[in-house]
Design an enzyme around this catalytic site. Structure first.
Site, short mmCIF file in Angstrom:
data_model
loop_
_atom_site.label_atom_id
_atom_site.label_comp_id
_atom_site.label_asym_id
_atom_site.label_seq_id
_atom_site.Cartn_x
_atom_site.Cartn_y
_atom_site.Cartn_z
N GLU A 196 0.83 -1.22 0.00
CA GLU A 196 0.00 0.00 0.00
C GLU A 196 0.86 1.27 0.00
OE1 GLU A 196 -3.53 0.02 2.52
OE2 GLU A 196 -3.09 2.11 3.03
N CYS A 265 -2.87 6.27 2.16
CA CYS A 265 -4.20 6.41 2.76
C CYS A 265 -4.12 7.43 3.90
CB CYS A 265 -4.62 5.04 3.31
SG CYS A 265 -6.20 5.06 4.19
N THR A 267 -5.48 7.59 6.62
CA THR A 267 -5.49 7.00 7.98
C THR A 267 -4.08 6.77 8.50
OG1 THR A 267 -5.56 4.73 7.16
CG2 THR A 267 -7.68 5.78 7.57
N1 ARG Z 1 -9.77 2.09 1.71
C1 ARG Z 1 -10.25 1.21 2.72
C2 ARG Z 1 -11.57 1.72 3.25
O1 ARG Z 1 -11.93 2.83 2.95
C3 ARG Z 1 -9.24 1.01 3.85
C4 ARG Z 1 -9.01 2.19 4.76
C5 ARG Z 1 -8.01 2.06 5.89
N2 ARG Z 1 -7.11 0.97 5.73
C6 ARG Z 1 -5.98 0.96 5.01
N3 ARG Z 1 -5.29 -0.14 4.93
N4 ARG Z 1 -5.55 2.08 4.44
O2 ARG Z 1 -12.24 1.04 3.98
#
Ligand code: ARG
Ligand code: ADP
Length: 347
Positions: A196, A265, A267
């Site tokens: 990722e 991401c 997060t």
């Molecule tokens: N894109 C996914 C969602 O919106 C994962 C979000 C958090 N997890 C991650 N591995 N970035 O549910």
């Protein structure tokens, strides 16, 4: 909210980032295509966070539970931890990982196949130069046999294939080329390459509860979770890898004054750190009670085999939810304090 989003997207619809040409439609593609998404957006490169800030910022604030985004402050000094997980905590294993990307390259959702291979080569040069307990080998994903992969996945060491959110975001393009895993002899220091994020730097080790009946642990027994050792190894790994990038590749981790270390991401912004324990939770808790209690302690609960998995045999993955807005030490201390509170609910 929908109206606001429509306004944001119409204002930004003609924009593209300069490095990878990432548009606002690319950013939201995963959330649009996979209805079970809870976050749904990915950055294709560093500039996405600046160019599409009105889209990202409310998501960042909500996920990390903050009203304002302060300047990022890092603390990678294990000596600043003020307490440890109590000896009797039924911890099976402890893991601390950070997400990192190289500045100047597209992130996995936006990068080209050729540039992905270049990132792999820069990373492998830095990783193969690690010394002492951090030294190890890099295993390209396509050279691992199915049974080696299976063993690594089941041991909690390797990423899984076919993440539908990543696939929809474009992260899995050209799979498995350019992906791989580095690990040391004891599999206590590992690095995922081009999953990722360009890098997931991981430190992990088993607690003594892994091989013993947790309720037979006496107060005198050694702690089940040596969080300090796990964090110390992680911090040394992060610092050494970054220095190697500066020396050999004239680049370093992608960073922003407020968003901290930049990840695919939102997060994983800020520290990029998720510190987790696999804990055998007392039977008096059901899933919902555990999740609610953990939420109050600022902790997240996952299943034993990663984000999308369910708990098995009363074993849960408990970690910090927030990664941005506080230092690594503060977040790890939240996990330590939270686990110490959680185990008092046993009686
Ligand atoms: N894109 C996914 C969602 O919106 C994962 C979000 C958090 N997890 C991650 N591995 N970035 O549910
Ligand atoms: P990430 O940690 O990158 O957010 P996941 O939650 O999917 O992603 O976890 C990745 C892998 O790490 C999974 O196989 C999971 O079982 C393993 N893992 C996570 N925490 C621990 C832990 N404390 N001990 C052992 N394995 C762990």
């Amino acid at each position: 909210m929908w109206e606001e989003l429509k306004d944001i997207s119409s204002i930004h619809q003609d924009r593209k980032t300069s490095l990878t040409g990432f548009t606002i439609s690319d950013v939201v593609r995963s959330g649009v295509e996979v209805p079970s998404s809870s976050v749904g957006v990915y950055a294709g490169d560093e500039e996405c966070y600046l160019l599409y800030r009105p889209l990202f910022e409310p998501i960042i604030k909500e996920y990390h539970g903050i009203d304002e985004i302060p300047s990022h402050v890092s603390n990678l000094d294990p000596h600043c931890l003020t307490s440890m997980i109590e000896n009797e905590a039924p911890i099976i294993s402890t893991r601390c990982r950070v997400a990192r990307n190289l500045s100047g390259y597209g992130f996995p959702a936006g990068i080209s196949g050729e540039k992905r291979l270049e990132v792999e080569s820069v990373l492998v040069t830095a990783l193969e130069a690690l010394e002492g307990d951090l030294s190890g080998h890099y295993y390209p994903y396509d050279l691992l046999t199915s049974s080696e992969k299976e063993e690594l996945v089941m041991g909690g060491y390797l990423f899984r294939e076919n993440d539908k959110y990543q696939a929809a975001a474009g992260i899995s393009r050209d799979w498995p080329e350019g992906r791989g895993i580095f690990y040391n002899k004891d599999k206590t220091f590992l690095v995922w390459v081009n999953e990722e994020d360009h890098l997931r730097i991981i430190s992990m080790q088993k607690g003594i509860s892994a091989n013993r009946n947790i309720f037979s642990l006496s107060i005198q027994s050694k702690t089940g979770a040596d969080v300090k050792a796990v964090f110390d190894r992680l911090c040394r790994g992060i610092n050494t890898i970054n220095k190697a990038f500066l020396t050999h590749a004239q680049t370093e981790f992608a960073f922003h004054k407020h968003y901290g270390y930049l990840s695919s991401c939102p997060t994983n912004l800020g520290t990029g750190m998720r510190a987790s324990v696999h804990i055998s939770v007392p039977g008096s808790f059901n899933d919902v009670q555990l999740k609610n209690t953990c939420r109050q302690l600022s902790l997240d609960v996952r299943g034993r085999h990663g984000e999308a998995s369910e708990a098995e045999g009363g074993v849960y993955d408990v970690s910090n939810r927030q990664r941005l807005g506080r230092t690594e030490v503060d977040l790890l201390q939240t996990v330590i304090d939270g686990i110490n509170s959680l185990i008092t609910y046993k009686t």
